[in-house]
Write an enzyme that holds these catalytic residues in place. Structure first.
Site, PDB file in Angstrom:
ATOM      1  N   LYS A 199       4.766  12.016 -69.415  1.00  0.00           N
ATOM      2  CA  LYS A 199       3.682  11.154 -69.923  1.00  0.00           C
ATOM      3  C   LYS A 199       3.988  10.712 -71.352  1.00  0.00           C
ATOM      4  O   LYS A 199       3.755   9.563 -71.726  1.00  0.00           O
ATOM      5  CB  LYS A 199       2.347  11.915 -69.890  1.00  0.00           C
ATOM      6  CG  LYS A 199       1.836  12.207 -68.483  1.00  0.00           C
ATOM      7  CD  LYS A 199       0.703  13.234 -68.527  1.00  0.00           C
ATOM      8  CE  LYS A 199       0.285  13.674 -67.135  1.00  0.00           C
ATOM      9  NZ  LYS A 199      -0.704  14.758 -67.150  1.00  0.00           N
ATOM     10  N   GLN A 202      -3.837  19.363 -70.571  1.00  0.00           N
ATOM     11  CA  GLN A 202      -3.109  19.526 -69.316  1.00  0.00           C
ATOM     12  C   GLN A 202      -3.611  20.758 -68.560  1.00  0.00           C
ATOM     13  O   GLN A 202      -3.682  21.848 -69.122  1.00  0.00           O
ATOM     14  CB  GLN A 202      -1.601  19.645 -69.601  1.00  0.00           C
ATOM     15  CG  GLN A 202      -0.743  19.772 -68.363  1.00  0.00           C
ATOM     16  CD  GLN A 202      -0.755  18.518 -67.486  1.00  0.00           C
ATOM     17  OE1 GLN A 202      -0.711  17.398 -67.975  1.00  0.00           O
ATOM     18  NE2 GLN A 202      -0.849  18.712 -66.173  1.00  0.00           N
ATOM     19  N   ASP A 207      -8.621  11.378 -69.005  1.00  0.00           N
ATOM     20  CA  ASP A 207      -8.496  11.922 -67.657  1.00  0.00           C
ATOM     21  C   ASP A 207      -9.749  11.629 -66.823  1.00  0.00           C
ATOM     22  O   ASP A 207      -9.745  11.830 -65.610  1.00  0.00           O
ATOM     23  CB  ASP A 207      -8.285  13.451 -67.720  1.00  0.00           C
ATOM     24  CG  ASP A 207      -6.874  13.854 -67.344  1.00  0.00           C
ATOM     25  OD1 ASP A 207      -6.174  13.026 -66.718  1.00  0.00           O
ATOM     26  OD2 ASP A 207      -6.463  14.983 -67.669  1.00  0.00           O
TER      27      ASP A 207
END
Ligand code: NAP
Length: 289
Positions: A50, A94, A117
Site C-alpha cells: 500500500k 492494519q 478503511d
C-alpha cells in the site's frame, strides 16, 4: 460458454489514474498514515504494498511500525495525535491486532473523516443509510470493477455469500444502494446452491477454496470471487492461491474474476482513492454515494 475474464489490473489502473488526477487538483498531496503492530508477514507485506503504491500515484505516505507489545493506550494515543494532525488525511490501522488491543476500540478511535478503511460505525451507518461517506475498500473496489467493465447492477438479483464486516455486509449495502435486489447468505443458509443459482450477480467472500461449484452458478451470471485461499501443490508441489469459486464455474458464468488478479488489485487502488476522497472532503468536497 467460457466466461469473460474480469481482470483487476486494468480496472485498478483506471481507478488509480482517476485518483492521481483528483489528487493533483488539491493544494497538497493527500497524506496517508498506516499503523502496523508486530511482524505478521502478511501484514508487513500488505502495508509495504500500500505504501509503495501510494507513492507511485503521488500521495504522501508514512508507516508507523510498532512493536507487538504495544499497549492499547499507546495505540490510542498515536491515533489521537494523527486525528489532531491537520496534515494527515487518512489513517489506516492494519488488522489483525495483537490480543491485548481491542479492534473495536482502535477502529472507533479514528476520526471518521480520516477513516479510509470505512470501518468506523459512523461510516458504516452512513453506508446503510445510503448517504455519502468513506466506504470499505474491498466492497467499494468491487463496485469500481463492475463499473469499469460496464456490468449493470441496478435491477439485478445479487447474492453475496459471506457476511463479514470487511467484505460481505458492506458489499450487500453498496449493491442495495445501487438498486440491486440483494440476498446475504452465510454459513447457516440452508441449500446455498438454491440461493446462489438465483443470482445474476454472485459475490463470494467466504475463505473456503472452491465452495461454489459450477452447478451453483446461474448460466450467464457475473461471478465476483473475493476468496483468497492458499492450497498446497499436488504431490508436494508449490502452494498456490485459489478462490472460493471452482475454476470450472467459468464454463457456466457470463463473466468471472480470476484469483489471483481479480478483486485483489482493486482493494489497494480503492484505499488510495479513499485517501484522495478524504482529502477532498476535508477541504470541503463530498464523498461518493
Ligand atoms: P470471514 O470474516 O472469515 O467471513 C467469512 C464468511 O463466510 C462468514 O460470514 C461465514 O458465515 C461465511 N461462511 C463460512 N462458511 C460458509 C459456508 N459453508 N457457506 C456459506 N457461508 C459461509 O472472511 P472475510 O474476511 O470476509 O474474507 C473472506 C475471503 O475473502 C477470504 O478468503 C479472504 O482472504 C478474502 N479477502 C480478499 C480480499 C481481497 O482484497 N481480495 C479482501 C478481504 C478478504 P458466518 O457469518 O455464518 O460464520
Amino acid at each position: 460458454m467460457t466466461a469473460r475474464l474480469l481482470a483487476g489490473a486494468p480496472a485498478a489502473e483506471a481507478l488509480l489514474a482517476d485518483a492521481a488526477a483528483r489528487a493533483a487538483r488539491l493544494s497538497a498531496p493527500p497524506y496517508l498514515v498506516m499503523v502496523r503492530l508486530g511482524d505478521d508477514p502478511a501484514s508487513v507485506s500488505y502495508v509495504r504494498g500500500k505504501d509503495r503504491k501510494a507513492r507511485e500515484v503521488g500521495l504522501s505516505s508514512t508507516v508507523h511500525a510498532l512493536p507487538e507489545t504495544t499497549t492499547q493506550a499507546e495505540l490510542l494515543d498515536l491515533i489521537a495525535r494523527l486525528n489532531a494532525d491537520d496534515r494527515v488525511n487518512g489513517i489506516l490501522v492494519q488488522l489483525p491486532l495483537p490480543a491485548q488491543i481491542s479492534e473495536q476500540a482502535a477502529l472507533h478511535a479514528i476520526d471518521p473523516r480520516k477513516d479510509v478503511d470505512g470501518f468506523h460505525p459512523l461510516n458504516v451507518g452512513e453506508l446503510w443509510a445510503g448517504r455519502p461517506a468513506l466506504r470499505p475498500c474491498t466492497p467499494a473496489g468491487i463496485l469500481a470493477l463492475l463499473d469499469h467493465y460496464r456490468i449493470a447492477v441496478a435491477g439485478q438479483r445479487a447474492v453475496v455469500v459471506g457476511r463479514s464486516h470487511i467484505v460481505g455486509r458492506p458489499l450487500a449495502g453498496l449493491l442495495l444502494n445501487r438498486d440491486a435486489t440483494v440476498t446475504l447468505a452465510h454459513s447457516r443458509t440452508p441449500d446455498l446452491g438454491a440461493v446462489t443459482r438465483e443470482a445474476d450477480l454472485l459475490c463470494v467472500a467466504v475463505g473456503q477454496a472452491h465452495l461454489i461449484t459450477p452447478d451453483m452458478v446461474k448460466p450467464g451470471a457475473t461471478v465476483i470471487d473475493v476468496g483468497i485461499n492458499r492450497v498446497p501443490g499436488e504431490k508436494g508441489g508449490k502452494a498456490h492461491l485459489t478462490g472460493d469459486v471452482h475454476p470450472d464455474a467459468a464454463q457456466v458464468a457470463g463473466a468471472i474474476t480470476p484469483v489471483p488478479g481479480g478483486v485483489g488489485p482493486m482493494t489497494i487502488a480503492q484505499l488510495l482513492a479513499n485517501t484522495v476522497t478524504a482529502a477532498e472532503m476535508q477541504s470541503g468536497g463530498q464523498a461518493a454515494r
